[in-house]
Design an enzyme around this catalytic site. Structure first.
Site, PDB file in Angstrom:
ATOM      1  N   SER A 158      22.322  57.837  59.735  1.00 58.23           N
ATOM      2  CA  SER A 158      23.453  58.764  59.695  1.00 58.23           C
ATOM      3  C   SER A 158      22.936  60.149  59.361  1.00 58.23           C
ATOM      4  CB  SER A 158      24.488  58.319  58.668  1.00 58.23           C
ATOM      5  OG  SER A 158      23.910  58.306  57.398  1.00 58.23           O
ATOM      6  N   ARG A 362      22.871  67.157  51.198  1.00 53.66           N
ATOM      7  CA  ARG A 362      24.103  67.903  50.920  1.00 53.66           C
ATOM      8  C   ARG A 362      24.451  67.754  49.441  1.00 53.66           C
ATOM      9  NH1 ARG A 362      28.282  64.978  53.846  1.00 53.66           N
ATOM     10  NH2 ARG A 362      27.158  65.501  55.723  1.00 53.66           N
TER      11      ARG A 362
HETATM   12  N1  LIG Z   1      24.392  62.689  73.589  1.00 63.08           N
HETATM   13  C1  LIG Z   1      24.468  63.832  72.903  1.00 63.08           C
HETATM   14  N2  LIG Z   1      24.506  65.018  73.554  1.00 63.08           N
HETATM   15  C2  LIG Z   1      24.555  66.183  72.879  1.00 63.08           C
HETATM   16  N3  LIG Z   1      24.594  66.277  71.550  1.00 63.08           N
HETATM   17  C3  LIG Z   1      24.563  65.137  70.828  1.00 63.08           C
HETATM   18  C4  LIG Z   1      24.504  63.862  71.470  1.00 63.08           C
HETATM   19  N4  LIG Z   1      24.481  62.922  70.514  1.00 63.08           N
HETATM   20  C5  LIG Z   1      24.533  63.572  69.339  1.00 63.08           C
HETATM   21  N5  LIG Z   1      24.589  64.894  69.506  1.00 63.08           N
HETATM   22  C6  LIG Z   1      24.680  65.915  68.435  1.00 63.08           C
HETATM   23  O1  LIG Z   1      24.139  65.378  67.242  1.00 63.08           O
HETATM   24  C7  LIG Z   1      25.171  65.189  66.253  1.00 63.08           C
HETATM   25  C8  LIG Z   1      24.910  63.933  65.441  1.00 63.08           C
HETATM   26  O2  LIG Z   1      24.904  62.826  66.291  1.00 63.08           O
HETATM   27  P1  LIG Z   1      25.589  61.453  65.835  1.00 63.08           P
HETATM   28  O3  LIG Z   1      26.962  61.710  65.402  1.00 63.08           O
HETATM   29  O4  LIG Z   1      25.399  60.474  66.917  1.00 63.08           O
HETATM   30  O5  LIG Z   1      24.608  61.107  64.629  1.00 63.08           O
HETATM   31  P2  LIG Z   1      24.842  60.620  63.168  1.00 63.08           P
HETATM   32  O6  LIG Z   1      23.485  60.596  62.572  1.00 63.08           O
HETATM   33  O7  LIG Z   1      25.602  59.372  63.223  1.00 63.08           O
HETATM   34  O8  LIG Z   1      25.664  61.712  62.497  1.00 63.08           O
HETATM   35  P3  LIG Z   1      26.797  61.522  61.347  1.00 63.08           P
HETATM   36  O9  LIG Z   1      26.528  60.255  60.655  1.00 63.08           O
HETATM   37  O10 LIG Z   1      26.570  62.732  60.500  1.00 63.08           O
HETATM   38  O11 LIG Z   1      28.068  61.573  62.102  1.00 63.08           O
HETATM   39  C9  LIG Z   1      26.463  65.153  67.036  1.00 63.08           C
HETATM   40  O12 LIG Z   1      27.552  65.507  66.216  1.00 63.08           O
HETATM   41  C10 LIG Z   1      26.150  66.186  68.131  1.00 63.08           C
HETATM   42  O13 LIG Z   1      26.243  67.501  67.633  1.00 63.08           O
END
Ligand SMILES: Nc1ncnc2c1ncn2[C@@H]1O[C@H](COP(=O)(O)OP(=O)(O)OP(=O)(O)O)[C@@H](O)[C@H]1O
Ligand SMILES: [Mg+2]
Length: 392
Positions: A158, A362
């Site tokens: 995450s 954070r």
């Molecule tokens: N396929 C994609 N194309 C463009 N940008 C992307 C893509 N996947 C992710 N991102 C960018 O990266 C960010 C984080 O990706 P994601 O939400 O999949 O990860 P995370 O680690 O689960 O984040 P969190 O837990 O904070 O929500 C997205 O909010 C977006 O800004």
């Protein structure tokens, strides 16, 4: 310890994960008279500081998880993070425990694979093209199929941990190594996603309660290195985009079921609204609701979980949030400049009280309101620029 009769008789809520979102959830649960228990893998986590009781365990260990749950026998088990031995929760639900929103939701969203397959393959929602890979070799083949640039992420992580944008075939090995180092789970498995050139991205907080499904005003946000920096509410969207977004949110949250708040992450692009992922719980970008709504996402979550009615959610004012992060590792830190930050109009700060800093962690959030989103963002940015984490 002397316990009041009131506490003895009240229902028990047990949070798995005791970070800043859990802390606010616990505060809201106490406002409605619940006995609260916070669990996390380290001592003195933010939510532990306000909970009635706490436990420190490895939440990826299913035996430890079961031991604490059986010991406490809570009325509600509320996961706050993804990295939990969710298979234990499936069994516990079968034995009669109430897992929020459902063990299925928690299990499917535990990693990127379950939820992505549900959204795309079963519900037919628009998502970025994707492939999974277990080895560097498989990853190379997958990247060729998806095309460049693409986004490579560990299947369990995450806040952008282990996530990279891969722009050339030479980058693949670096991306693989980052993903393996940044992933939380036990297996080395990654997802490769088509890079979506979105115009903006939003979180649609969706509440399933005894009163049905309702939506908060859309929250726009900016992420850097996969982690949220700024969010605002409401995010301007066309009627058609709102309809598409609510339709996606309804389908995915109906499939997951249960009561509570869901953070549905969506990309807005010319090609339509893309489903990205969903948290079956309050969302970090939704901290802005502490300043904008009559009921924050945390208050909504607890109210929905308890089976109380939620008849409409009121957005009282435009608002914005901005994160305050640490950039060094230390057990000896202070959040400084709070007085200067709070001299900015319409501004509040929440300091999480994490026992130590890490690079990119954070540590606090600023929430500002304004007559417009633009004004609120300006206030939040100004206040956040004055507040820093300093180390001794
Ligand atoms: N396929 C994609 N194309 C463009 N940008 C992307 C893509 N996947 C992710 N991102 C960018 O990266 C960010 C984080 O990706 P994601 O939400 O999949 O990860 P995370 O680690 O689960 O984040 P969190 O837990 O904070 O929500 C997205 O909010 C977006 O800004
Ligand atoms: Mg995300």
């Amino acid at each position: 310890m002397v316990e009041t009769t009131y506490i003895n008789q009240s229902k028990k809520i047990l949070l798995l994960g005791a970070g800043e979102l859990g802390k606010e959830t616990i505060i809201e649960a106490q406002r409605l008279g619940l006995t609260t228990i916070a669990v996390d893998r380290y001592e003195n986590a933010p939510a532990m500081q306000v909970a009635h009781y706490s436990h420190v365990i490895d939440m990826l260990d299913k035996n430890e998880l079961r031991r604490v749950i059986e010991l406490e026998n809570p009325d509600f088990i509320v996961p706050e993070i993804e990295a939990i031995a969710t298979e234990a929760l499936i069994d516990l639900e079968k034995e009669g425990y109430n897992v929020v929103p459902t063990a299925k939701a928690v299990n499917l969203t535990m990693d990127r694979e379950g939820i992505r397959r549900l959204a795309s393959e079963e519900l037919g929602l628009l998502t970025a093209k994707y492939k999974f890979a277990d080895t560097l070799y498989e990853l190379q083949t997958a990247v060729k199929e998806i095309g460049l640039p693409c986004v490579i992420k560990p299947i369990m992580s995450s806040s952008g941990k282990g996530q990279t944008v891969c722009r050339s075939m030479e980058d693949i090995e670096v991306s693989w190594n980052e993903a393996i180092a940044g992933g939380r789970g036990k297996k080395a498995r990654v997802i490769v996603e088509e890079f979506i050139r979105f115009d903006s991205e939003i979180t649609l907080l969706t509440v399933r309660s005894v009163s049905g499904t309702s939506y908060c005003a859309p929250i726009g946000h900016i992420q850097k290195d996969g982690d949220y920096i700024e969010s605002w509410q409401p995010h301007h969207m066309s009627t058609e985009q709102i309809e598409q977004a609510e339709d996606i949110a309804k389908k995915i949250t109906d499939a997951l079921g249960g009561f509570g708040v869901f953070g549905v992450e969506l990309f807005l692009s010319e090609k339509g609204v893309y489903f990205s992922e969903v948290s079956p719980r309050p969302h970090d970008t939704g901290m802005v609701t502490m300043g904008t709504q009559d009921l924050s996402e945390f208050a909504l979550h607890v109210r929905a979980i308890l089976g109380y009615p939620i008849e409409g959610i009121r957005l009282l004012t435009p608002g914005a949030s901005h994160t305050i992060k640490a950039w060094e590792e230390s057990k000896n830190y202070q959040v400084t400049g709070v007085e200067e930050g709070l001299s900015v109009a319409n501004t509040q700060v929440r300091i999480f009280g994490k026992p130590e800093t890490k690079v990119g962690r954070r540590m606090a959030v600023v929430v500002s309101t304004g007559d417009s989103v633009e004004e609120a963002r300006k206030y939040a940015q100004t206040a956040a620029s004055k507040i820093t984490v300093s180390y001794q």
